[in-house]
Design a protein around this motif. Structure first.
Motif, mmCIF file in Angstrom:
data_model
loop_
_atom_site.group_PDB
_atom_site.id
_atom_site.type_symbol
_atom_site.label_atom_id
_atom_site.label_comp_id
_atom_site.label_asym_id
_atom_site.label_seq_id
_atom_site.Cartn_x
_atom_site.Cartn_y
_atom_site.Cartn_z
ATOM 1 N N SER A 45 8.211 55.300 65.383
ATOM 2 C CA SER A 45 9.392 56.080 65.746
ATOM 3 C C SER A 45 9.072 57.280 66.614
ATOM 4 C CB SER A 45 10.095 56.580 64.480
ATOM 5 O OG SER A 45 10.250 55.533 63.570
ATOM 6 N N ASN A 46 7.797 57.649 66.704
ATOM 7 C CA ASN A 46 7.415 58.866 67.414
ATOM 8 C C ASN A 46 8.049 58.893 68.802
ATOM 9 O OD1 ASN A 46 6.200 61.166 68.268
ATOM 10 N ND2 ASN A 46 4.097 60.409 68.139
ATOM 11 N N PHE A 47 8.767 59.975 69.092
ATOM 12 C CA PHE A 47 9.454 60.066 70.376
ATOM 13 C C PHE A 47 8.848 61.155 71.252
ATOM 14 C CE2 PHE A 47 12.940 62.049 72.888
ATOM 15 C CZ PHE A 47 13.174 60.998 73.746
ATOM 16 N N ILE A 48 8.575 62.303 70.629
ATOM 17 C CA ILE A 48 8.197 63.460 71.424
ATOM 18 C C ILE A 48 6.839 63.269 72.102
ATOM 19 C CG2 ILE A 48 7.364 64.657 69.352
ATOM 20 C CD1 ILE A 48 9.079 66.456 72.120
ATOM 21 N N ASP A 49 5.858 62.699 71.394
ATOM 22 C CA ASP A 49 4.533 62.550 72.009
ATOM 23 C C ASP A 49 4.522 61.527 73.144
ATOM 24 O OD1 ASP A 49 2.752 64.426 70.474
ATOM 25 O OD2 ASP A 49 3.687 63.319 68.841
ATOM 26 N N PRO A 50 5.100 60.340 72.966
ATOM 27 C CA PRO A 50 5.193 59.438 74.125
ATOM 28 C C PRO A 50 5.946 60.068 75.286
ATOM 29 C CG PRO A 50 5.700 58.240 72.117
ATOM 30 C CD PRO A 50 5.568 59.682 71.732
ATOM 31 N N LEU A 51 6.996 60.843 74.974
ATOM 32 C CA LEU A 51 7.770 61.500 76.027
ATOM 33 C C LEU A 51 6.886 62.461 76.825
ATOM 34 C CD1 LEU A 51 10.718 62.052 77.151
ATOM 35 C CD2 LEU A 51 10.772 63.985 75.590
ATOM 36 N N LEU A 52 5.999 63.164 76.122
ATOM 37 C CA LEU A 52 5.122 64.124 76.799
ATOM 38 C C LEU A 52 4.007 63.432 77.565
ATOM 39 C CD1 LEU A 52 4.547 67.002 74.204
ATOM 40 C CD2 LEU A 52 5.784 67.078 76.350
ATOM 41 N N ASP A 64 14.240 58.384 65.129
ATOM 42 C CA ASP A 64 15.272 59.416 65.331
ATOM 43 C C ASP A 64 16.070 59.237 66.613
ATOM 44 O OD1 ASP A 64 12.851 60.114 66.310
ATOM 45 O OD2 ASP A 64 12.742 62.097 65.397
ATOM 46 N N VAL A 65 15.511 58.592 67.628
ATOM 47 C CA VAL A 65 16.319 58.324 68.819
ATOM 48 C C VAL A 65 17.449 57.357 68.478
ATOM 49 C CG1 VAL A 65 16.339 57.437 71.153
ATOM 50 C CG2 VAL A 65 14.364 58.680 70.347
ATOM 51 N N ALA A 66 17.123 56.326 67.692
ATOM 52 C CA ALA A 66 18.141 55.350 67.300
ATOM 53 C C ALA A 66 19.202 56.012 66.426
ATOM 54 C CB ALA A 66 17.491 54.183 66.557
ATOM 55 N N LEU A 67 18.746 56.865 65.484
ATOM 56 C CA LEU A 67 19.691 57.564 64.609
ATOM 57 C C LEU A 67 20.598 58.477 65.439
ATOM 58 C CD1 LEU A 67 20.304 57.795 61.572
ATOM 59 C CD2 LEU A 67 18.869 59.830 61.517
ATOM 60 N N ALA A 68 20.002 59.163 66.406
ATOM 61 C CA ALA A 68 20.796 60.052 67.255
ATOM 62 C C ALA A 68 21.825 59.254 68.049
ATOM 63 C CB ALA A 68 19.887 60.845 68.193
ATOM 64 N N LEU A 69 21.441 58.060 68.538
ATOM 65 C CA LEU A 69 22.393 57.235 69.285
ATOM 66 C C LEU A 69 23.554 56.809 68.394
ATOM 67 C CD1 LEU A 69 20.356 54.865 71.619
ATOM 68 C CD2 LEU A 69 21.846 56.763 72.225
ATOM 69 N N VAL A 70 23.256 56.447 67.130
ATOM 70 C CA VAL A 70 24.332 56.064 66.214
ATOM 71 C C VAL A 70 25.310 57.221 66.058
ATOM 72 C CG1 VAL A 70 24.916 55.445 63.844
ATOM 73 C CG2 VAL A 70 22.940 54.414 64.936
ATOM 74 N N PHE A 71 24.780 58.428 65.886
ATOM 75 C CA PHE A 71 25.678 59.567 65.697
ATOM 76 C C PHE A 71 26.408 59.931 66.980
ATOM 77 C CE2 PHE A 71 23.549 59.742 61.724
ATOM 78 C CZ PHE A 71 24.515 60.217 60.868
ATOM 79 N N LEU A 72 25.756 59.721 68.111
ATOM 80 C CA LEU A 72 26.439 59.911 69.380
ATOM 81 C C LEU A 72 27.661 58.996 69.448
ATOM 82 C CD1 LEU A 72 26.031 61.501 71.996
ATOM 83 C CD2 LEU A 72 24.746 59.595 72.919
ATOM 84 N N TRP A 73 27.477 57.783 68.911
ATOM 85 C CA TRP A 73 28.560 56.816 68.936
ATOM 86 C C TRP A 73 29.639 57.145 67.898
ATOM 87 C CZ3 TRP A 73 29.299 52.351 65.465
ATOM 88 C CH2 TRP A 73 30.378 51.575 65.863
#
Lengths: 275, 288
Positions: free
Chosen positions: A203-210, B112-121
């Protein structure tokens, strides 16, 4: 009546917490380009897998998923190794030093990540590791999260002193003790750490983004973000992408949840539960 | 067992090296950068308290600080209430309890990106189910993501879901309490509520303080993704949390030095909030 109310509340909370996943799935089954629903729609009128069929044409989500798997396949075993060694090391320390080591581990948990974003990035850039998986996998060196070291320390806490001392008298060194006594008796902890580390790295988002610039290296969450930037209002498509990104960690979690959420296992051994 | 301490050190070495390389050293460099004009390239030059002066005069930094503190004040109590409440209520081995635990933990494993997208929706004014449900009950339908308070609450509500860590810790702690105390309390005729009030909570109190501290820190630093995906800091900087602003400064505007100073500010604010919690806890007799 007085007993029913708390249970009802608990059931409502549990259902509420299941709802993001349910909404994600139901949203992904809606026909694309349909007008907004009138009123509440639990399941779309004519559910379709249309969005899932389209997604592969829009983005190479399979490549992103494979990249995420590669990162997890390297980082999770390394996390288990570092975390269990540290947890066992803490167990072997004399009592005073144990307290210090535990306090330091909790302290590490309290350092805000924002404090190290930019400078960690500089260090990895200096090492020429930008645009590789090294910074992502490297997090396993801090056991992904110091929390996982605490999970192991907690599990090894229950090893009887006598057993360790007897083996030490037989000439077993610390590594040998860790391998032949520690790990076999902490299987539940290992399973829990595997699940927690996998969900973190996937699920890690911030590190791949950086750290990742080349699209061919993107991980699944980055791909999902890209999908959102390309199609900001195509909700069925976005929800389908979210479902695909969520499926692996949820599957791993459901397979391993017994280790840390079951009545027995890792945590139950701590307090001999008697009703 | 004499000499055992020394032999444990090799086992601790990988983790210790990791902490030093990935946490301690970067944190120390950040501290140093805060007093320079570093851009991320070239050699940083010492600039004294210039960055701090700039932060005081920067209206966006003030807005970010306000947004972060407001968020922590709203989110931490809700998150702890659910995590600790569900942890205590679901600790007992009884029918359906494990299903309950799995469901409460489930949002934590959603990326958390997926969770954020659900809440965006779900907060979407046209398609979103939240306002659909509210409308069906004849309740007011707030404008969620494009008003300041709507956006704040949307992120607070989203962050009320991934609470797995505190939930797990509470489960484990509740289970390590000796069953004898409860049996004694039951013999004395204590109701479930009285047992919670006089047996469970006092014994868990020090741990709850630690959870509150940890969650305050999390809430001040991990709301990056929801703010990034859901609101992009808007509207009108209402959800421009400090981590988002620091990220922008360091990586978009090449202000490593300024970002580092903002990090120090965030650190001090976190310290103040934690100290207040600790003082309150001591006053209430939760910590000795």
């Amino acid at each position: 009546m007085r007993r029913a109310l708390p249970r009802l509340l608990l059931a409502a909370v549990a259902l509420l917490y299941a709802s993001p996943l349910l909404l994600m799935v139901s949203g992904s089954l809606r026909g694309r380009g349909l007008p907004p629903p009138r009123g509440v729609e639990i399941l779309p009128g004519s559910p379709t897998l249309d969005a899932y069929a389209t997604i592969a044409e829009v983005l190479p989500l399979a490549t992103y998923g494979r990249n995420s798997l590669v990162v997890a396949a390297l980082a999770v075993p390394l996390t288990v190794l570092v975390g269990s060694l540290a947890g066992f090391g803490i167990r072997l320390l004399p009592p005073r030093a144990t307290r210090w080591a535990l306090a330091a581990t909790v302290g590490a948990l309290l350092v805000p990540v924002t404090a190290v974003w930019a400078t960690r990035f500089e260090l990895f850039r200096l090492a020429g590791a930008v645009d590789t998986f090294v910074p992502l996998v490297g997090l396993a060196l801090v056991a992904t999260s110091p929390f996982l070291v605490l999970v192991y320390a907690f599990a090894f806490w229950q090893l009887p002193d006598e057993q360790l001392e007897a083996a030490a008298l037989d000439g077993a060194g610390p590594l040998r003790l860790w391998w032949s006594i520690g790990l076999p008796q902490a299987r539940a902890a290992t399973l829990a750490v595997v699940v927690l580390a996998f969900t973190f790295h996937w699920s890690n988002f911030i590190d791949p983004l950086l750290y990742l610039n080349r699209q061919s290296l993107f991980t699944a969450p980055l791909g999902l973000r890209l999908l959102q930037q390309l199609n900001p209002t195509d909700w069925p498509l976005l929800m389908a992408g979210a479902v695909l990104t969520t499926l692996p960690p949820v599957a791993v979690f459901l397979l391993g949840q017994r280790a840390f959420l079951g009545d027995e296992g890792l945590l139950a051994t701590a307090g001999r539960w008697r009703r | 067992m004499r000499g055992r301490g020394a032999s444990a050190l090799p086992l601790l070495a990988p983790f210790g090296i990791g902490i030093a390389l990935l946490l301690v050293v970067p944190a120390l460099i950040t501290f140093g950068y805060a007093f320079t004009d570093h851009t991320g390239f070239g050699t940083p030059r010492f600039s004294g308290l210039g960055n701090l002066r700039r932060a005081f005069e920067d209206p966006l930094a003030a807005a970010a600080l306000r947004a972060s503190v407001l968020f922590a004040l709203l989110a931490v109590p809700i998150r702890l209430l659910v995590a600790v409440g569900a942890g205590i209520a679901l600790a007992r081995p009884r029918r359906g309890a494990r299903l309950g635990r799995v469901l409460v933990y489930l949002p934590t494993v959603i990326p958390d990106v997926a969770l954020a997208l659900v809440f965006l929706w779900v907060f979407n004014p046209l398609y979103g189910p939240v306002n659909g449900v509210l409308g069906a009950f004849g309740l007011p339908q707030p404008v969620w993501l494009s008003t300041a308070w709507g956006a704040r609450w949307a992120i607070v509500i989203m962050m009320a879901f991934p609470i797995g860590e505190a939930f797990l810790v509470t489960l484990a702690a509740r289970r390590s309490l000796p069953a004898e105390t409860y049996e004694a309390a039951a013999v004395d005729g204590a109701s479930a509520w009285q047992q919670l009030r006089h047996v469970t909570l006092p014994q868990l109190a020090p741990l709850l303080v630690l959870l509150a501290v940890r969650d305050t820190i999390l809430s001040l630093q991990v709301n990056f993704v929801p703010a990034y995906v859901l609101t992009d800091g808007g509207p009108d900087a209402a959800t421009l949390f400090l981590p988002v602003y620091i990220f922008d400064q360091a990586f978009e505007f090449l202000g490593f030095g300024y970002g580092a100073m903002l990090t120090l500010v965030l650190f001090v604010v976190t310290g103040v909030l934690i100290t207040i919690q600790a003082l309150l806890a001591r006053r209430w007799g939760w910590l000795r």
